[in-house]
Design an enzyme around this catalytic site. Sequence first.
Site, PDB file in Angstrom:
ATOM      1  N   GLU A 276      42.899 -32.489 -51.988  1.00  0.00           N
ATOM      2  CA  GLU A 276      42.004 -32.860 -53.081  1.00  0.00           C
ATOM      3  C   GLU A 276      41.498 -34.278 -52.810  1.00  0.00           C
ATOM      4  O   GLU A 276      42.281 -35.232 -52.747  1.00  0.00           O
ATOM      5  CB  GLU A 276      42.739 -32.804 -54.417  1.00  0.00           C
ATOM      6  CG  GLU A 276      43.376 -31.460 -54.744  1.00  0.00           C
ATOM      7  CD  GLU A 276      42.376 -30.450 -55.307  1.00  0.00           C
ATOM      8  OE1 GLU A 276      41.227 -30.856 -55.582  1.00  0.00           O
ATOM      9  OE2 GLU A 276      42.753 -29.275 -55.477  1.00  0.00           O
TER      10      GLU A 276
ATOM     11  N   HIS B 261      35.296 -24.134 -53.320  1.00  0.00           N
ATOM     12  CA  HIS B 261      34.755 -24.133 -54.675  1.00  0.00           C
ATOM     13  C   HIS B 261      33.391 -24.818 -54.606  1.00  0.00           C
ATOM     14  O   HIS B 261      33.291 -25.991 -54.232  1.00  0.00           O
ATOM     15  CB  HIS B 261      35.695 -24.862 -55.643  1.00  0.00           C
ATOM     16  CG  HIS B 261      36.978 -24.119 -55.866  1.00  0.00           C
ATOM     17  ND1 HIS B 261      38.184 -24.752 -56.104  1.00  0.00           N
ATOM     18  CD2 HIS B 261      37.246 -22.788 -55.890  1.00  0.00           C
ATOM     19  CE1 HIS B 261      39.128 -23.844 -56.272  1.00  0.00           C
ATOM     20  NE2 HIS B 261      38.589 -22.643 -56.144  1.00  0.00           N
TER      21      HIS B 261
ATOM     22  N   HIS C 204      39.154 -29.842 -51.083  1.00  0.00           N
ATOM     23  CA  HIS C 204      38.745 -29.585 -52.468  1.00  0.00           C
ATOM     24  C   HIS C 204      38.401 -30.904 -53.161  1.00  0.00           C
ATOM     25  O   HIS C 204      38.410 -31.975 -52.554  1.00  0.00           O
ATOM     26  CB  HIS C 204      39.867 -28.872 -53.228  1.00  0.00           C
ATOM     27  CG  HIS C 204      40.018 -27.422 -52.884  1.00  0.00           C
ATOM     28  ND1 HIS C 204      39.855 -26.410 -53.804  1.00  0.00           N
ATOM     29  CD2 HIS C 204      40.300 -26.813 -51.713  1.00  0.00           C
ATOM     30  CE1 HIS C 204      40.041 -25.245 -53.224  1.00  0.00           C
ATOM     31  NE2 HIS C 204      40.322 -25.463 -51.947  1.00  0.00           N
TER      32      HIS C 204
ATOM     33  N   GLU D  50      32.672 -28.415 -55.695  1.00  0.00           N
ATOM     34  CA  GLU D  50      33.510 -29.486 -55.150  1.00  0.00           C
ATOM     35  C   GLU D  50      32.936 -29.845 -53.781  1.00  0.00           C
ATOM     36  O   GLU D  50      33.263 -29.227 -52.768  1.00  0.00           O
ATOM     37  CB  GLU D  50      34.964 -29.030 -55.076  1.00  0.00           C
ATOM     38  CG  GLU D  50      35.533 -28.719 -56.466  1.00  0.00           C
ATOM     39  CD  GLU D  50      36.902 -28.051 -56.434  1.00  0.00           C
ATOM     40  OE1 GLU D  50      37.537 -28.046 -55.350  1.00  0.00           O
ATOM     41  OE2 GLU D  50      37.338 -27.530 -57.476  1.00  0.00           O
TER      42      GLU D  50
ATOM     43  N   GLU E  85       0.869  -1.184   0.000  1.00  0.00           N
ATOM     44  CA  GLU E  85       0.000   0.000   0.000  1.00  0.00           C
ATOM     45  C   GLU E  85       0.901   1.228   0.000  1.00  0.00           C
ATOM     46  O   GLU E  85       1.554   1.545   0.997  1.00  0.00           O
ATOM     47  CB  GLU E  85      -0.909  -0.013   1.236  1.00  0.00           C
ATOM     48  CG  GLU E  85      -1.789  -1.250   1.362  1.00  0.00           C
ATOM     49  CD  GLU E  85      -2.949  -1.234   0.382  1.00  0.00           C
ATOM     50  OE1 GLU E  85      -3.181  -0.197  -0.278  1.00  0.00           O
ATOM     51  OE2 GLU E  85      -3.639  -2.268   0.275  1.00  0.00           O
TER      52      GLU E  85
END
Length: 728
Positions: A440, A236, A345, A239, A18
């Site tokens: 690769e 890439h 790759h 790939e 209050e």
Amino acid sequence: GMEDYNYLHSNCLEITIELSCCKYPAPQQLAQEWDNNREALLAYLELVHIGVHGFVTDAKSGEAILGAVIMVDGLEHNITSTQFGAFWRLLVPGTYTLRVVADGYDDVKFPDVEIPAGEGIELNVSMTSVKTREQPEAPREKADPLERLMEYVEGLQDFSHHSATNFQEPSQFEHHNYEEMTMFLRELSERFPAITRLYSAGQSLQGRDLWVLEISDMPGQHEPGEPEFKYIGNMHGNEVVGREMLLLLCQLLCENYGTDELLTLMVNNTRIHIMPSMNPDGYEISKPGDRQSILGRANHNEVDLNRNFPSLFHPDSANKQRQPETLAVMQWVRSYPFVLSANLHGGALVANYPYDDKMGHGVTSSSPGESKSPDDATFIQLAEAYSMAHSSMHSARNCNSERGEYFHDGITNGALWYVVAGGMQDWNYWFTNCFEITIELGCFKFPPEKDLPNYWAANKDSLLVYMGQVHKGVKGFVRDKSGHGIFNASINVKEIDHPVYSAQDGDYWRLLTPGTFTVTASAEGYEPQTIVVKVPATGAAVQLDFTLDAGQDFEWSSRYDFDIKENMRGHNFMSAHAVEEVLGYLTRTHPTFTRYESLAMDATNKTIPMIHLSGNIILHDEDKPHVLLLGDLDGDSRVGTEVLVRLTRHLIAGFNNKEPVAWNILNTTHVHVAPIVNIYGFSQSVPEDCTGDQYTGKHFAQLVDEEALVGLPQETMITAISLSGGHH
């Protein structure tokens, strides 16, 4: 009433206040009412922190447990954990016994929990499921986990005589477009939150995220002394084998963690970052069944990303306008202390190592010739680690036998195969601490899904063996006499003309072949230290720690600058790369009130590194002014750069220590610091040239006239300060 309902039917404790005898006082009375209640309201808000709070999680997976019941002996009122496992139990000071109960889990008891006055305590609860408890224990690590890890790695190095493995293997082999790849990574991250963190290293030209899945026993943080490793695939876009192999590798590591000792040791001792696709735009236009075409190879701008990095020997080569994917990866690599990397790759079957580029004017891909790096022997060792563990790469099979291609042991010097200017592996080696090779994976760039199991069988051991090479050579810490790590200390091997540099905690890693080496650690403001070390042929990296004598009085720093050792070093100026590394490290380690902001400088995509500091970095805070601090506008004032980097460290340390000045500044202001503005001239300034007479670069006014500075923020700044030198 509402307060009773809250108490009986929720976790919430509520009281009714209050505030005034008058429900609707005259407006003239509001100021007095505010004054009457202000302190009491603030004090009541602070009470939300009393008692005990924490998280309830599964001990094995780390996942949150919803609905766990938190009980306090002697108090007949329980609360439950929320959706994310969080709980708050308000308690007055005293000693309590807490119990946590959840369906399917063993009960957890915490006797004699001391609750202090004021702010409460944090108590996190890790619960063991009944099912997990009944299962056999996971293999335990031996006394020396790194040596044990290397025993496993060395057992897989020779494919024809490799050790047997007991992995839980992936069972689904399929191609993933961008949306499917994103979902795959998110699902792994959600299933294994205790060992993974999914984040984006940037975006492609078309706005696709360059996702990275971090796999570590402590995701999201660098553990001092633990090396960081990365794999990058799909540079890439057409790939695609590397992309799918890396997704399978992520799955293998996550699903075998805690059950397979080799993979658990790898994750526990290596911070692994995997980027399945660097060129998601190119992938989206690639065609399944593509053997050797170039459709999708480049990014959306038709730029070959593996010709787009700063070139080692041909800085004026084609593709020098950096693409978004290239810039994102460059920033990413500079932001972490990576030690080793591989770029996956397709289109051939060989492990290719630096240099890709070759000295000489007019050198083209049609004029190959060996181009050795200073670490040629180490790179051969790294390339052979992959090829010899592969099912067929080491046998020197090739995809173009009609052209006479032959790769002895399945490896090749990059330029001896064909010359590449602007390749990523050369940039990693020359401009960062990271050693990278290009792998690769096969003759078929976009093979059918039915072939993916064979690719996985051929490469899974190699992927793990190569990753294990991050733990070879020598490693250690460079510290000062007080035990503090020294950042950016140079680690030089007498026999090899290529330094590496210590990370922020003073930790370093130097990959080496077996042999005896003379290693010297040196840093600005310290006496160098030299140690002769023998690197064995087997086992983990040799621990080689350095302790350097600073030879300086740090009393002033301790009293006025939070004992920031880096701010006291003044024997050498930081390079532009070192400045970027410092800003990147500061933002990574203080993410709640700092943010890295890289500003585009001109049409060539050169960038200005900048750090943004504010008490609440997420909010724009319209009521908080923005201040811009600029260093080295004219290119010949390096002192401005040094002072601003030191000021940045000081503000961060002050804010962390709640020092009144720094605390007030960052809580009331947005501070933007750009230590280097004139990127062009930075490298053309001359040491000890106090007047700038020997400076040959362009000044700020010239760059503005030539529209070479286009990225500086203007509209939101209230005030800006430029720091230069030459006058006092």
